[in-house]
Design an enzyme around this catalytic site. Structure first.
Site, PDB file in Angstrom:
ATOM      1  N   LEU A 227       0.815  -1.204   0.000  1.00 64.51           N
ATOM      2  CA  LEU A 227       0.000   0.000   0.000  1.00 64.51           C
ATOM      3  C   LEU A 227       0.856   1.264   0.000  1.00 64.51           C
ATOM      4  O   LEU A 227       1.714   1.450   0.864  1.00 64.51           O
ATOM      5  CB  LEU A 227      -0.925  -0.012   1.221  1.00 64.51           C
ATOM      6  CG  LEU A 227      -1.901   1.167   1.348  1.00 64.51           C
ATOM      7  CD1 LEU A 227      -2.876   1.178   0.186  1.00 64.51           C
ATOM      8  CD2 LEU A 227      -2.633   1.098   2.675  1.00 64.51           C
ATOM      9  N   ASP A 228       0.599   2.137  -0.993  1.00 63.01           N
ATOM     10  CA  ASP A 228       1.260   3.441  -1.109  1.00 63.01           C
ATOM     11  C   ASP A 228       2.776   3.333  -1.206  1.00 63.01           C
ATOM     12  O   ASP A 228       3.496   4.261  -0.823  1.00 63.01           O
ATOM     13  CB  ASP A 228       0.878   4.350   0.078  1.00 63.01           C
ATOM     14  CG  ASP A 228      -0.604   4.697   0.089  1.00 63.01           C
ATOM     15  OD1 ASP A 228      -1.215   4.719  -0.987  1.00 63.01           O
ATOM     16  OD2 ASP A 228      -1.143   4.924   1.188  1.00 63.01           O
ATOM     17  N   GLU A 229       3.270   2.224  -1.724  1.00 59.93           N
ATOM     18  CA  GLU A 229       4.718   2.062  -1.859  1.00 59.93           C
ATOM     19  C   GLU A 229       5.125   1.683  -3.275  1.00 59.93           C
ATOM     20  O   GLU A 229       6.237   1.220  -3.500  1.00 59.93           O
ATOM     21  CB  GLU A 229       5.223   0.996  -0.869  1.00 59.93           C
ATOM     22  CG  GLU A 229       5.064   1.382   0.596  1.00 59.93           C
ATOM     23  CD  GLU A 229       5.650   0.346   1.543  1.00 59.93           C
ATOM     24  OE1 GLU A 229       6.386  -0.542   1.072  1.00 59.93           O
ATOM     25  OE2 GLU A 229       5.366   0.426   2.749  1.00 59.93           O
TER      26      GLU A 229
END
Length: 284
Positions: A227-229
């Site tokens: 997530l969000d990486e």
């Protein structure tokens, strides 16, 4: 505009790669219009983008990949080929906040993107009036924890039926499942309302305000299982001061989100982004 072909190359670095690729294009009558390259010396990777005029090019477009196969095998290349007259189909996903959705639709209407916005998808009905305003089909898929996977399966089926090639999350406030992400690897762009990797999770502007930051930002990136990486395509920052309230920071942040997401989508559609591992090379 004359038709052009764009070749994207990722492979282990070796001597002679640029000369070999350029010579192949030249020998078959191609006039190279743009050529750019980058070598990551730390990991020994070569990444390049070649764009050439198809007028007079001797290899038919449907046979270019086949003619490149021996070269790709010899140099362990991952290759992608795209043609300028192809118009990809995009799906825009949105929730309640409309600013990024409106901005992308306006940019498309102004001719900034060579693509077809084929559908707007949302977990709320709010975006329906916006989609209809721009004559774009709208598909609502209400989500609950119990129905999420079932609804996502329906979304994927709709996207595939419509020939969608790129999914853009225009402040879509749902975490995509592994099944969804695996259906569109490196073909989902998200706008994150902070300058990653700082202030992840909920209420990033509130976090930034409490920390007294002097810069806020936005990040456009590909969506991965982490997530969000995912690999970052574009980022931008704006200055804030002690005089800025949380509302001021949110307003400035939303301006950044519009700009960064628009840039990220345009860079992807113009085939200027190559990913390797969790990194990107962006040929501007």
């Amino acid at each position: 505009m004359p038709e052009t072909a764009t070749l994207l190359v990722t492979c282990p670095d070796r001597k002679g790669l640029v000369a070999t690729i350029s010579n192949l294009i030249y020998r078959h009558g191609g006039n190279i219009l743009e050529a750019d390259q980058h070598t990551d010396l730390e990991v020994g990777m070569f990444l390049a983008r070649f764009e050439w005029d198809m007028e007079g090019f001797e290899i038919p477009r449907d046979r270019i990949r086949e003619r490149l196969r021996p070269l790709a095998e010899e140099f362990e290349m991952q290759i992608d080929i795209h043609f300028s007259n192809h118009v990809p189909k995009i799906a825009l996903f949105a929730s309640r906040l409309p600013h990024c959705l409106l901005d992308l639709l306006q940019r498309h209407q102004a001719g900034e993107f060579k693509a077809e916005i084929a559908v707007v998808v949302s977990n709320h009905p709010d975006a329906g009036s916006i989609a209809r305003q721009y004559d774009v089909p709208f598909l609502p898929f209400p989500m609950t924890p119990e129905t999420k996977l079932e609804q996502e399966a329906k979304e994927i089926a709709e996207l595939q039926a419509r020939g969608i090639e790129l999914v853009v999350l225009a402040r879509y406030m749902q975490v995509l499942s592994a099944n969804f992400i695996s259906a569109y690897p490196n073909r989902i762009i998200n706008i994150h309302h902070s300058f990653l990797p700082a202030f992840v999770g909920a209420k990033p502007y509130h976090q930034a305000f409490l920390r007294g930051v002097k810069l806020i930002g936005a990040t456009g990136h590909y969506v991965t299982m982490n997530l969000d990486e995912g690999p970052i395509i574009e980022q931008e920052v704006a200055r804030v001061t002690h005089r800025d309230s949380i509302d001021d920071m949110i307003r400035k942040g939303r301006d950044l989100e519009r700009v960064v997401l628009g840039r990220a989508v345009r860079l992807d559609l113009s085939r200027r982004v190559l990913t390797y591992g969790n990194r990107t090379v962006v040929f501007d």
